[in-house]
Design a protein around this motif. Structure first.
Motif, PDB file in Angstrom:
ATOM      1  N   PRO A 152      -2.930   7.544 -15.878  1.00 48.14           N
ATOM      2  CA  PRO A 152      -4.306   7.234 -15.452  1.00 48.14           C
ATOM      3  C   PRO A 152      -4.881   5.938 -16.011  1.00 48.14           C
ATOM      4  O   PRO A 152      -5.828   5.405 -15.446  1.00 48.14           O
ATOM      5  N   THR A 203       3.040   8.786  -4.505  1.00 46.80           N
ATOM      6  CA  THR A 203       2.306   7.890  -5.392  1.00 46.80           C
ATOM      7  C   THR A 203       1.120   8.584  -6.046  1.00 46.80           C
ATOM      8  O   THR A 203       0.726   8.234  -7.147  1.00 46.80           O
ATOM      9  N   LYS A 204       0.587   9.597  -5.397  1.00 46.33           N
ATOM     10  CA  LYS A 204      -0.594  10.299  -5.929  1.00 46.33           C
ATOM     11  C   LYS A 204      -0.323  10.881  -7.314  1.00 46.33           C
ATOM     12  O   LYS A 204      -1.078  10.664  -8.257  1.00 46.33           O
ATOM     13  N   GLU A 205       0.803  11.618  -7.451  1.00 48.19           N
ATOM     14  CA  GLU A 205       1.086  12.208  -8.756  1.00 48.19           C
ATOM     15  C   GLU A 205       1.535  11.170  -9.780  1.00 48.19           C
ATOM     16  O   GLU A 205       1.338  11.348 -10.982  1.00 48.19           O
ATOM     17  N   VAL A 206       2.098  10.076  -9.322  1.00 49.81           N
ATOM     18  CA  VAL A 206       2.470   8.988 -10.227  1.00 49.81           C
ATOM     19  C   VAL A 206       1.202   8.379 -10.837  1.00 49.81           C
ATOM     20  O   VAL A 206       1.115   8.180 -12.047  1.00 49.81           O
ATOM     21  N   LYS A 207       0.215   8.118 -10.013  1.00 45.02           N
ATOM     22  CA  LYS A 207      -1.051   7.564 -10.515  1.00 45.02           C
ATOM     23  C   LYS A 207      -1.749   8.537 -11.458  1.00 45.02           C
ATOM     24  O   LYS A 207      -2.306   8.131 -12.473  1.00 45.02           O
ATOM     25  N   THR A 225       0.341  -2.909 -15.930  1.00 48.42           N
ATOM     26  CA  THR A 225       0.348  -2.871 -14.474  1.00 48.42           C
ATOM     27  C   THR A 225       1.604  -2.149 -14.036  1.00 48.42           C
ATOM     28  O   THR A 225       2.701  -2.492 -14.470  1.00 48.42           O
ATOM     29  N   PRO A 274       4.832   0.905  -8.289  1.00 48.38           N
ATOM     30  CA  PRO A 274       5.782   1.935  -7.880  1.00 48.38           C
ATOM     31  C   PRO A 274       6.697   1.406  -6.775  1.00 48.38           C
ATOM     32  O   PRO A 274       6.283   0.579  -5.959  1.00 48.38           O
ATOM     33  N   PHE A 285      -2.575  -0.046 -10.901  1.00 46.14           N
ATOM     34  CA  PHE A 285      -1.491   0.114  -9.939  1.00 46.14           C
ATOM     35  C   PHE A 285      -1.541  -0.942  -8.851  1.00 46.14           C
ATOM     36  O   PHE A 285      -2.611  -1.267  -8.347  1.00 46.14           O
ATOM     37  N   LYS A 286      -0.376  -1.460  -8.537  1.00 43.11           N
ATOM     38  CA  LYS A 286      -0.206  -2.353  -7.399  1.00 43.11           C
ATOM     39  C   LYS A 286       0.290  -1.525  -6.213  1.00 43.11           C
ATOM     40  O   LYS A 286       0.664  -0.360  -6.360  1.00 43.11           O
ATOM     41  N   LYS A 287       0.341  -2.145  -5.075  1.00 45.38           N
ATOM     42  CA  LYS A 287       0.831  -1.501  -3.854  1.00 45.38           C
ATOM     43  C   LYS A 287       2.272  -1.030  -4.059  1.00 45.38           C
ATOM     44  O   LYS A 287       3.070  -1.702  -4.701  1.00 45.38           O
ATOM     45  N   THR A 288       2.585   0.129  -3.487  1.00 44.81           N
ATOM     46  CA  THR A 288       3.928   0.699  -3.591  1.00 44.81           C
ATOM     47  C   THR A 288       4.892   0.000  -2.643  1.00 44.81           C
ATOM     48  O   THR A 288       4.579  -0.229  -1.477  1.00 44.81           O
TER      49      THR A 288
END
Length: 181
Positions: A148, A140-144, A124, A127, A152-155
């Motif tokens: 892959p 967050t888009k490129e982090v996810k 898990t 960010p 992911f939890k809420k930033t």
């Protein structure tokens, strides 16, 4: 009243330690100015997690404009700079907080290098970002995309000017995210 307050402090502290022990929390961050490092330590204090810093082998400039030019160039050209990080194995961690400053609306390339260097299957990721002028959006888009197989939890986002007075907010958000696991 004082006894109740002390009991509450100890119960929150030990709950954080138990969570960290049961879930093996890692708090890893990249920070240029120290703001993201500060937030990382707020999170580590709340969770009892291990802290590790991501650093670029080729340091970023002290000149903010040069720094932003390099960051934009790295992002546009998908450059992944060589990094140094004291984490060699993620197998002992279930929850990984990944922190970074938002640069030109994006996660800095060293963070993406870190994420692309490991298999996050079954992990898990939470960010956390610090940002100055631009509202946090694309980071967050490129982090996810770079991890892959992670859940992911809420930033958690903290405006740079608010970092010194954000500890209570950050720790509260961490408790909410832990509870929503």
């Amino acid at each position: 009243m004082k006894k109740n307050l002390i009991a509450l402090v100890f119960s929150v502290f030990f709950a954080g330690l138990c969570f960290a022990r049961e879930n093996n929390v890692l708090v890893v961050y990249f920070s240029k100015s120290g703001n993201t490092r500060t937030v990382a330590h707020y999170i580590a204090y709340e969770t009892g997690g291990t802290v590790a810093q991501i650093s670029a082998v080729e340091s970023y400039s002290e000149d903010k404009n040069a720094n932003m030019e390099r960051a934009e160039f790295e992002f546009k050209n998908k450059i992944r700079p060589e990094i140094v990080c004291d984490v060699s194995d993620l197998s002992g961690y279930d929850v990984i907080f990944v922190g970074y400053p938002l640069w030109c609306g994006h996660a800095p390339a060293p963070v993406l290098t870190f994420l692309e260097s490991y298999d996050f299957s079954g992990k898990t990721i939470v960010p956390f970002v610090t940002y100055g002028g631009s509202p946090f959006a694309r980071g967050t888009k490129e982090v996810k995309a770079s991890a892959p197989n992670a859940v992911f939890k809420k930033t958690i986002s903290v405006k740079t000017s608010s970092v010194p007075k954000s500890e209570k907010k950050v720790r509260s958000l961490v408790r909410k995210l832990i509870g929503s696991k």
